[in-house]
Design a protein around this motif. Structure first.
Motif, PDB file in Angstrom:
ATOM      1  N   THR A   1      28.287 -23.312 -13.468  1.00  0.00           N
ATOM      2  CA  THR A   1      27.599 -23.308 -14.748  1.00  0.00           C
ATOM      3  C   THR A   1      28.502 -23.946 -15.787  1.00  0.00           C
ATOM      4  N   VAL A   2      27.950 -24.250 -16.946  1.00  0.00           N
ATOM      5  CA  VAL A   2      28.716 -24.793 -18.059  1.00  0.00           C
ATOM      6  C   VAL A   2      28.931 -23.686 -19.085  1.00  0.00           C
ATOM      7  N   VAL A   3      30.168 -23.546 -19.529  1.00  0.00           N
ATOM      8  CA  VAL A   3      30.526 -22.588 -20.570  1.00  0.00           C
ATOM      9  C   VAL A   3      30.870 -23.380 -21.818  1.00  0.00           C
ATOM     10  N   LYS A   4      30.156 -23.131 -22.898  1.00  0.00           N
ATOM     11  CA  LYS A   4      30.371 -23.894 -24.130  1.00  0.00           C
ATOM     12  C   LYS A   4      31.478 -23.238 -24.944  1.00  0.00           C
ATOM     13  N   ALA A   5      32.701 -23.407 -24.460  1.00  0.00           N
ATOM     14  CA  ALA A   5      33.886 -22.923 -25.159  1.00  0.00           C
ATOM     15  C   ALA A   5      34.857 -24.078 -25.281  1.00  0.00           C
ATOM     16  N   GLY A   6      35.464 -24.261 -26.456  1.00  0.00           N
ATOM     17  CA  GLY A   6      36.375 -25.376 -26.641  1.00  0.00           C
ATOM     18  C   GLY A   6      35.660 -26.695 -26.403  1.00  0.00           C
ATOM     19  N   PRO A   7      36.247 -27.558 -25.563  1.00  0.00           N
ATOM     20  CA  PRO A   7      35.626 -28.865 -25.315  1.00  0.00           C
ATOM     21  C   PRO A   7      34.438 -28.790 -24.368  1.00  0.00           C
ATOM     22  N   GLY A   8      34.150 -27.612 -23.818  1.00  0.00           N
ATOM     23  CA  GLY A   8      33.124 -27.447 -22.793  1.00  0.00           C
ATOM     24  C   GLY A   8      33.761 -27.393 -21.426  1.00  0.00           C
ATOM     25  N   HIS A   9      33.449 -26.375 -20.673  1.00  0.00           N
ATOM     26  CA  HIS A   9      34.055 -26.164 -19.363  1.00  0.00           C
ATOM     27  C   HIS A   9      32.979 -25.953 -18.309  1.00  0.00           C
ATOM     28  N   ARG A  10      33.273 -26.411 -17.112  1.00  0.00           N
ATOM     29  CA  ARG A  10      32.456 -26.025 -15.967  1.00  0.00           C
ATOM     30  C   ARG A  10      33.148 -24.874 -15.255  1.00  0.00           C
ATOM     31  N   LEU A  11      32.379 -23.861 -14.977  1.00  0.00           N
ATOM     32  CA  LEU A  11      32.876 -22.666 -14.307  1.00  0.00           C
ATOM     33  C   LEU A  11      32.303 -22.646 -12.898  1.00  0.00           C
ATOM     34  N   PHE A  12      33.178 -22.719 -11.899  1.00  0.00           N
ATOM     35  CA  PHE A  12      32.796 -22.694 -10.497  1.00  0.00           C
ATOM     36  C   PHE A  12      33.177 -21.325  -9.926  1.00  0.00           C
ATOM     37  N   LEU A  13      32.208 -20.636  -9.335  1.00  0.00           N
ATOM     38  CA  LEU A  13      32.467 -19.291  -8.839  1.00  0.00           C
ATOM     39  C   LEU A  13      32.206 -19.201  -7.345  1.00  0.00           C
ATOM     40  N   ALA A  14      33.063 -18.445  -6.674  1.00  0.00           N
ATOM     41  CA  ALA A  14      32.849 -18.036  -5.292  1.00  0.00           C
ATOM     42  C   ALA A  14      33.016 -16.522  -5.265  1.00  0.00           C
ATOM     43  N   VAL A  15      31.892 -15.814  -5.139  1.00  0.00           N
ATOM     44  CA  VAL A  15      31.886 -14.350  -5.197  1.00  0.00           C
ATOM     45  C   VAL A  15      31.720 -13.811  -3.781  1.00  0.00           C
ATOM     46  N   PRO A  16      32.588 -12.899  -3.351  1.00  0.00           N
ATOM     47  CA  PRO A  16      32.466 -12.379  -1.991  1.00  0.00           C
ATOM     48  C   PRO A  16      31.103 -11.740  -1.726  1.00  0.00           C
ATOM     49  N   ARG A  17      30.616 -11.942  -0.523  1.00  0.00           N
ATOM     50  CA  ARG A  17      29.406 -11.260  -0.095  1.00  0.00           C
ATOM     51  C   ARG A  17      29.751  -9.804   0.230  1.00  0.00           C
ATOM     52  N   GLY A  18      28.801  -8.933   0.109  1.00  0.00           N
ATOM     53  CA  GLY A  18      29.037  -7.536   0.447  1.00  0.00           C
ATOM     54  C   GLY A  18      29.270  -6.689  -0.790  1.00  0.00           C
ATOM     55  N   THR A  19      29.602  -5.435  -0.540  1.00  0.00           N
ATOM     56  CA  THR A  19      29.794  -4.447  -1.602  1.00  0.00           C
ATOM     57  C   THR A  19      31.209  -4.536  -2.158  1.00  0.00           C
ATOM     58  N   PRO A  20      31.358  -4.667  -3.464  1.00  0.00           N
ATOM     59  CA  PRO A  20      32.711  -4.748  -4.024  1.00  0.00           C
ATOM     60  C   PRO A  20      33.442  -3.421  -3.886  1.00  0.00           C
ATOM     61  N   PRO A  21      34.763  -3.450  -3.836  1.00  0.00           N
ATOM     62  CA  PRO A  21      35.525  -2.206  -3.823  1.00  0.00           C
ATOM     63  C   PRO A  21      35.315  -1.429  -5.115  1.00  0.00           C
ATOM     64  N   ALA A  22      35.699  -0.164  -5.111  1.00  0.00           N
ATOM     65  CA  ALA A  22      35.444   0.707  -6.266  1.00  0.00           C
ATOM     66  C   ALA A  22      36.049   0.144  -7.544  1.00  0.00           C
ATOM     67  N   GLY A  23      37.210  -0.477  -7.445  1.00  0.00           N
ATOM     68  CA  GLY A  23      37.861  -1.021  -8.631  1.00  0.00           C
ATOM     69  C   GLY A  23      37.437  -2.422  -8.981  1.00  0.00           C
ATOM     70  N   GLY A  24      36.591  -3.055  -8.175  1.00  0.00           N
ATOM     71  CA  GLY A  24      36.183  -4.433  -8.394  1.00  0.00           C
ATOM     72  C   GLY A  24      36.962  -5.392  -7.513  1.00  0.00           C
ATOM     73  N   TRP A  25      36.474  -6.641  -7.447  1.00  0.00           N
ATOM     74  CA  TRP A  25      37.120  -7.657  -6.611  1.00  0.00           C
ATOM     75  C   TRP A  25      38.423  -8.140  -7.243  1.00  0.00           C
ATOM     76  N   PRO A  26      39.429  -8.441  -6.442  1.00  0.00           N
ATOM     77  CA  PRO A  26      40.529  -9.261  -6.966  1.00  0.00           C
ATOM     78  C   PRO A  26      39.998 -10.661  -7.250  1.00  0.00           C
ATOM     79  N   ILE A  27      40.587 -11.333  -8.231  1.00  0.00           N
ATOM     80  CA  ILE A  27      40.092 -12.652  -8.633  1.00  0.00           C
ATOM     81  C   ILE A  27      41.254 -13.610  -8.846  1.00  0.00           C
ATOM     82  N   VAL A  28      41.063 -14.853  -8.449  1.00  0.00           N
ATOM     83  CA  VAL A  28      42.036 -15.911  -8.740  1.00  0.00           C
ATOM     84  C   VAL A  28      41.361 -16.957  -9.620  1.00  0.00           C
ATOM     85  N   TYR A  29      42.010 -17.254 -10.735  1.00  0.00           N
ATOM     86  CA  TYR A  29      41.560 -18.302 -11.638  1.00  0.00           C
ATOM     87  C   TYR A  29      42.270 -19.598 -11.256  1.00  0.00           C
ATOM     88  N   LEU A  30      41.489 -20.640 -10.968  1.00  0.00           N
ATOM     89  CA  LEU A  30      42.003 -21.910 -10.465  1.00  0.00           C
ATOM     90  C   LEU A  30      41.761 -22.993 -11.509  1.00  0.00           C
TER      91      LEU A  30
END
Length: 278
Positions: free
Chosen positions: A33-62
């Motif tokens: 998706t496109v996020v209209k912040a600053g100059p405009g950014h494209r946000l690419f997501l890969a979300v794990p399939r299945g039920t997230p752990p109780a505390g939420g997924w770990p995430i890496v920003y690339l």
């Protein structure tokens, strides 16, 4: 700002094909998706399939998300099936937005010094790293983490080249912004004195976060003459070693055999994705 899009290395002008969005990915749901912040950014997501752990997924920003998701494969995602990936790119069809990333990923000279002309690349501006870090940890993070539950104690920042330099800047100036950091082929050459001053100002860290660093042994600066070097960049190796004595970091340093600069994006992911998922 002068348009330098027709000069420089071939990969700097390459269109992002994003083939992974047309492939079967058993471990993750993909979106962009496109996020209209600053100059405009494209946000690419890969979300794990299945039920997230109780505390939420770990995430890496690339950083340079357009390029990273161009190199991403289902097999690489399978190395960390429980890790969420957020590629932070720019609103362009190319792998890299050269002028904008130069501005966003380079440090100011000091607090409040602001943006200035690039002493290395005529026509570009530099010094926007503090502003970009605000954007990254503000609206860009909010947009990414609205897609799935995330564990705020398990955020990792990954960056390559100028993005690797920015990753070191973020670690040294706001170490609590992420739990882990992965700096790949960081562009220490751009202004080694400046990033060393940033490290000196950081002082000794009470609780240094984990740092993974990786670089190829055949890398050379874009446009430099002669054959690729035989061995990792000495300035980068010295700087990483000095982080032990100054801020007190204990970087995991990996030399990737046979890899030139652009190849360390994909070459680092088998190390960085499990590191971020730990």
């Amino acid at each position: 700002m002068r348009n330098t899009g027709q000069v420089g290395p071939e990969h700097a002008r390459k269109q992002a094909e994003l083939r992974i969005f047309g492939q079967a990915v058993p471990t993750h749901f993909l979106s962009q998706t496109v996020v209209k912040a600053g100059p405009g950014h494209r946000l690419f997501l890969a979300v794990p399939r299945g039920t997230p752990p109780a505390g939420g997924w770990p995430i890496v920003y690339l950083l340079d998300g357009n390029a990273v998701f161009d190199f991403l494969t289902p097999d690489l995602l399978a190395l960390a099936p429980g890790l969420m990936l957020a590629g932070i790119g720019y609103d362009t069809d190319r792998q890299f937005a050269r002028e904008q990333r130069t501005l966003d990923f380079t440090a100011p000279e000091g607090p409040g010094d602001g943006i200035r002309p690039d002493p290395v690349h005529p026509g570009r501006l530099v010094g926007g790293a503090s502003l970009f870090l605000d954007r990254l940890t503000g609206p860009l993070r909010a947009a990414a983490e609205a897609a799935a539950p995330v564990d705020p104690a398990r955020r990792t920042l990954w960056g390559h080249s100028f993005g690797g330099l920015f990753t070191l800047y973020a670690l040294l100036t706001r170490p609590g912004a992420f739990a882990r950091y992965a700096a790949i082929s960081p562009s220490i050459w751009w202004d080694e004195g400046l990033i060393r001053r940033v490290a000196d100002r950081a002082g000794r860290m009470a609780a240094p976060p984990p740092l993974l660093a990786a670089l190829g042994d055949r890398e050379k600066r874009s446009g430099s003459d002669g054959p690729p070097p035989d061995g990792p960049a000495p300035a980068t190796m010295r700087f990483l070693a000095d982080l032990r004595d100054g801020p007190g970091l204990s970087p995991q340093i990996h030399v990737l055999p046979g890899l030139v600069h652009i190849d360390t994006i994909a070459g680092s992911l088998p190390l960085a994705l499990p590191f971020a998922a730990a």
